[in-house]
Design an enzyme around this catalytic site. Sequence first.
Site, PDB file in Angstrom:
ATOM      1  N   HIS A 102       0.992  -1.047  -0.031  1.00  0.00           N
ATOM      2  CA  HIS A 102      -0.014  -0.068   0.129  1.00  0.00           C
ATOM      3  C   HIS A 102       0.773   1.271   0.045  1.00  0.00           C
ATOM      4  O   HIS A 102       2.122   1.147   0.531  1.00  0.00           O
ATOM      5  CB  HIS A 102      -0.859  -0.065   1.297  1.00  0.00           C
ATOM      6  CG  HIS A 102      -1.677  -1.226   1.503  1.00  0.00           C
ATOM      7  ND1 HIS A 102      -0.998  -2.225   1.997  1.00  0.00           N
ATOM      8  CD2 HIS A 102      -2.893  -1.279   1.264  1.00  0.00           C
ATOM      9  CE1 HIS A 102      -2.408  -3.182   2.180  1.00  0.00           C
ATOM     10  NE2 HIS A 102      -3.518  -2.634   1.849  1.00  0.00           N
ATOM     11  N   ASP A 105       2.344   1.884   3.174  1.00  0.00           N
ATOM     12  CA  ASP A 105       3.248   1.080   3.963  1.00  0.00           C
ATOM     13  C   ASP A 105       4.800   1.716   3.455  1.00  0.00           C
ATOM     14  O   ASP A 105       5.715   1.551   4.408  1.00  0.00           O
ATOM     15  CB  ASP A 105       3.347  -0.405   3.203  1.00  0.00           C
ATOM     16  CG  ASP A 105       1.890  -1.073   3.386  1.00  0.00           C
ATOM     17  OD1 ASP A 105       1.184  -0.704   4.373  1.00  0.00           O
ATOM     18  OD2 ASP A 105       1.571  -1.869   2.438  1.00  0.00           O
TER      19      ASP A 105
END
Lengths: 437, 437, 437, 437
Positions: A102, A105
């Site tokens: 993501h 992240d």
Amino acid sequence: MNRFFPEVPSKIRYGGKKSKNSLAFKYYNPQEVINGKTMEEHLRFAVAYWHSFKGGGQDLFGRATFDRPWNHFSSDMDIAKATCEAAFELFVKLGIKYYCFHDTDLAPEGQTYAESCQNLETMVGLAKTYQEQTGVKLLWGTANLFSHPRYMHGAGTNPDIHVFAHAAAQIKQAMWATKELGGENYVFWGGREGYETLLNTDMKKETQQMASLFYMAVDYAKKIGFEGQFLIEPKPKEPTKHQYDFDAATVLNFLQTYGLSDFFKLNIEANHATLAGHSFAHELCVASNAEKLGSIDINRGDPLLGWDTDQFPTDLYDTVYAMMVVLNQGGIGTGGLNFDAKKRRGSIDTKDLFYSHIGGMDTFARGLIIAQKIINDGIIQSFVTQRYQSWSGELGQKILSGNSDFKEMEAYVNENGEPSLKSGRQEYLENIINDYI
Amino acid sequence: MNRFFPEVPSKIRYGGKKSKNSLAFKYYNPQEVINGKTMEEHLRFAVAYWHSFKGGGQDLFGRATFDRPWNHFSSDMDIAKATCEAAFELFVKLGIKYYCFHDTDLAPEGQTYAESCQNLETMVGLAKTYQEQTGVKLLWGTANLFSHPRYMHGAGTNPDIHVFAHAAAQIKQAMWATKELGGENYVFWGGREGYETLLNTDMKKETQQMASLFYMAVDYAKKIGFEGQFLIEPKPKEPTKHQYDFDAATVLNFLQTYGLSDFFKLNIEANHATLAGHSFAHELCVASNAEKLGSIDINRGDPLLGWDTDQFPTDLYDTVYAMMVVLNQGGIGTGGLNFDAKKRRGSIDTKDLFYSHIGGMDTFARGLIIAQKIINDGIIQSFVTQRYQSWSGELGQKILSGNSDFKEMEAYVNENGEPSLKSGRQEYLENIINDYI
Amino acid sequence: MNRFFPEVPSKIRYGGKKSKNSLAFKYYNPQEVINGKTMEEHLRFAVAYWHSFKGGGQDLFGRATFDRPWNHFSSDMDIAKATCEAAFELFVKLGIKYYCFHDTDLAPEGQTYAESCQNLETMVGLAKTYQEQTGVKLLWGTANLFSHPRYMHGAGTNPDIHVFAHAAAQIKQAMWATKELGGENYVFWGGREGYETLLNTDMKKETQQMASLFYMAVDYAKKIGFEGQFLIEPKPKEPTKHQYDFDAATVLNFLQTYGLSDFFKLNIEANHATLAGHSFAHELCVASNAEKLGSIDINRGDPLLGWDTDQFPTDLYDTVYAMMVVLNQGGIGTGGLNFDAKKRRGSIDTKDLFYSHIGGMDTFARGLIIAQKIINDGIIQSFVTQRYQSWSGELGQKILSGNSDFKEMEAYVNENGEPSLKSGRQEYLENIINDYI
Amino acid sequence: MNRFFPEVPSKIRYGGKKSKNSLAFKYYNPQEVINGKTMEEHLRFAVAYWHSFKGGGQDLFGRATFDRPWNHFSSDMDIAKATCEAAFELFVKLGIKYYCFHDTDLAPEGQTYAESCQNLETMVGLAKTYQEQTGVKLLWGTANLFSHPRYMHGAGTNPDIHVFAHAAAQIKQAMWATKELGGENYVFWGGREGYETLLNTDMKKETQQMASLFYMAVDYAKKIGFEGQFLIEPKPKEPTKHQYDFDAATVLNFLQTYGLSDFFKLNIEANHATLAGHSFAHELCVASNAEKLGSIDINRGDPLLGWDTDQFPTDLYDTVYAMMVVLNQGGIGTGGLNFDAKKRRGSIDTKDLFYSHIGGMDTFARGLIIAQKIINDGIIQSFVTQRYQSWSGELGQKILSGNSDFKEMEAYVNENGEPSLKSGRQEYLENIINDYI
């Protein structure tokens, strides 16, 4: 690269099934050829950046238990950089050629959208460098549209158009990052796209909003020349009381309703399947039958627990059935097998990161070997073919092509009387599967 | 008609909510007008022939407990005739204007298909006479394609074309019977259309077979001039391990995939919804949003039990939410509220048949009254409208009509910054519902 | 006290059921007398410090959404003090006379055990002052033995004796705090007392450890003169895969096995009951039948979700059945009704704290009123008494006192033949409950 | 004996794991010695008379599909006799040395109790003869107290004392039959001992009735010199909404409450465990830890279905864990492994009876072999021992013997500070299990 996992100084190797080394593969032998492709090509494993590097073992009843060296830095960006380095060290040591992330992240959210974009750009640059150095590739990217409070009532399906706009902007950046890193797919998991209570919700309107968001994404991909596959990942519930992308059939229905079928495939997750009341194999079949099985999140749930436990896959029955579906459709294409799995809260050592991935890879490698053997031997397939034999004649064709009718059917019954009963042989077939395991 | 229920000598009447008479309605007042229609017109209750007349209280662990006078005859046809008489006596005494049946409820299966047809013709004649005498009408008919051993591996989805033919022939007769009796709908519930194990199953082939069967039905309706609505009733599992018509979304997806959407609506059952992991209200909404909510099977499950308990509806929350969906779509049309509900095994008296229907009717009448009041007062609706207000402007239109893009969204965010958070007010809204109950 | 909830400037009052004020009670009228006791005395509501003041709306997929003024301080102790002030402001404004806490809700954990103790002492002093000022009392205290990483493998059941010692020490302090604040009970909820996998677990040893811990607590209570009731709160799973205190029967079995029955009662939580596969009423009955129902955590779960949703209680059926059990056992004694409930993540306003508690209080007040009416009218009770009539004679006494045998039973059957069947009248009784709602 | 299964003309033999014969054992080699006992002695398989001979494949939605030659007789007693012959033919051909029955499996119910007794006596005589001829023995007998309508509201827990008397008389006869046939155990499964609704139920009274019934049974066993083990089989629900013998802990609590612990052990069924929210291994452990694991019903459920599917056991993970518990407690004693399992409705051939038992036997034989190897190698056990090491010292003894207190614990913490965290190594241990499979 030997900074963050010194306890595993070199690459994990294949030791064979009699190996007593808990840090060796027993079955996964990347270059071993199975039916014309290497195991590595068949399985296309990917590490999930969020669970393996950003997860800390926290749950609703307790804070993080994992103490990771890559978090021992004072600024968010320094943490992000160290995390990225650690990630590639793990990829290389495990011999896994793909990863998934993501946006949040990889790069920390900033105080503003602009700052978030800037962080992401910096980190994409770093990841790109590591990719080039290591040969590891991006299986897919996505945007986290569920953790920030702004998304508490949904992202694309938010009643507030301002939040929708933010979600759209964030996807724009995440798609750019995915393209920049050569991502082969882009995933949508609608973690807050659902409702908590129908009392405050206009489900139809929200679904339309979601369709509009997807059209924008399709359009933007064309604009920037992103040619990766779009994937939607179904999940029935959690975090919301009811997610709009409940299961494969629900997503397929949505795609047909809004004319989006040509642009999307499905990313099926094992634990999401079981939470929806389906077996993992069922959801894979539904997607594959519709020619929409694009990628797989390989984990497992606990059938006695009602939430997404995201455990590492260790059940051979699951992996055998999964690989039968994949092999029968000719492979997973540009998708892969992403470890959307997390170690238990009590498995606190970085060494546990290796044990868990090795176990999952071996279980899928075994699943692949067994599934291919079942297909090669043809015992089960020939049983099934035989079972449907009566449909392969002229009458079957007539019916399936829409050229028969009730009268003909009635005449058939009047002529042929009562059908005879034939055993479905379920237990016999289950025994055969066990013979292969 | 006072032969089978002498303990309830006359028609059940409305006694008002203070009545202490357990054989009077407390809320259901058929001619009372609610928003321009009588309760009777709104609710269109139907009795389920199978549960109320053919069910004996048996379960998997014990044989029938109900000893019914209409079964005290020596021939199957005499039993069928007495049952029919008993049924109409109950309809009249309860003041319920509709009923529903499977072919095999009404008429016993014969030794051959031809004999079954003959039995059905005889019984249709009798039912027709009773309909004329009483004014009671047929809400829907259907064919039982799940009880006979021949259907153990499916009817339309059977691997044996011979069984498919038998199913088709049987539907032909059931459609004829439905038309003959003026049935306003015809229902398909695929009780064996699913699988026990994927090991012996070709799910895609079976789904295609099912589509072919539906096309034959559509075609036959035209041929015989049957203009009732076709309905498919979703159920996720039981009797099979996995039913193909899992839930509303799955059926809608099937209909779109095979081009059948124009010909079918859905018959939503409360207990089937909950077994699929959805609330009753959710499934009603999904169907209604797709303009496919055709009729409703009103029962309830036990949320702690994993099988179809088919209990009579007594939960006011369920009936309020259900009637809100029905009223919001402008009524149930040619459908109705069918009591697909059975008394518990221990409720052995025919009097219990009255208690259970009265309770269900009163609970839905209350649901109707409350739902209409909630709609009239508009507190909840105006909250919802307000919540989506931001979408009603120009930008909302632009987005929903496909004329915006990610760039515009990003510009919006850059200009307007972070969205503000707004409470969804779930608890406040739940309190309001309780204020109405 | 009007610092933290200025939007609710004065105490919530009873407005009656026709009130349109969403910040007034419709049914809860604290001084109204029901069968000789005021509503306040019957219901003994308590606010849960953790959910209402320490909870932020976070879930596993997103961080906190509630932005509370009492957290706007720089030091942990300043936050703790402001929180305590806010809590008492809420208690007073809601007119709730009890609260419940974990040690770590009230006071922040320090760097060392000693520092934690000191923090707790300071905060206990402050809470005591507020208690005296407001008349609000402590229903129960407990120790949080599940959030800190040290407890990841259990507290009393930890394989490491060092962790056991820490748990014991922490309980010591929490018991001291509870006594100091006049707490009427002390609760044990074993949030990590269970296992993740049997593979690394010695369940028998762990259970013995737990019993040892409880004996220490009993002993310590005597030493310090704490005379409150000890309570164990069952929960089947979450956070661990399987909790040792699965349900009421499991805890009762544990208490009997280790000779601890005299010292403990149960604190039954609605949502824990349903997660264990029991209705709330069932668990209350099991505890009450064993004369062990000590207190209740009033919330509700979502029957379609598999985790502890801890929603505020709004279902009238639940509260009617719960209050019937409580009234039938003569009240809840020194226990109370603790709102172990949290607003949804999207209900971000402090005003929502009021709506949610008001709704819960009204729903239980209604449950009380209806349950008392059902008991007074005696229709259901007399049905039940009649149902068991045959046991009240001589033979029944003989059997139940152990003075009959199989021979006598056989003789009875030979003499009296086949028993007659009697309806259980479930639907009739369900209708009666609806008549009262 | 070759009358009913001519398609399997001779005894099933061990063919070894490479055998392609679907009618040979691949792993079950009865005389093979594992750790000093033969497989046959370890496993003590039993056939369930009800599923294998009286079951017809019927379910709630369809009538029987199995057409068995032993039912092709005109009188009930002739059917019973043929069934018995068929049963022993199957036992011998499968090489299974035990069977289990309900009274009504073996002998048809008569018009009166006396007639039922007479039928049972006749059939017991026949079964005795077959036992002597074949060497097959009775593992356990029981009485069917759930199928007849008289038991619809319970047997021992019935509100009508007349029904209680009938249940008692029937148990008397079933115990006599069990003794007469040398049964090594007698089982109580309370199939209707529970409730449908608390509204008409006095749970406490019913539980007391049940205890009285058990005391009569204990007493009668002494009188007739029956020295077999009494077993109670827990089940959480189905057929009733809630069974009193929910799970192992619930039954253990009941036994302690009524002073019955000395006389009863548990018969744990895999599928009943999972319906109660426990793994099979969990329930076996709970029973074994209490020294109450007496016998096992080996089947499996479908974790996605909410009813007792009673499938044949084919999951190796289940059988490995189960056999680890059995081996760790030193064997199953006078109990055994009873196939309380039924073929699927569509597995209509008698040959399927062989496939299903062979598969189940092989899966358990493999479980035995693997479990013994895991125990012999000691890797897992030594990990667990090491994990609890800190409890084996002086302090551990002091705590567990009740000679420590909170003060000492606090002093320990003050001296030793914060415990260090240790990984629970769940994934590593799961990998090891897979290495053995």
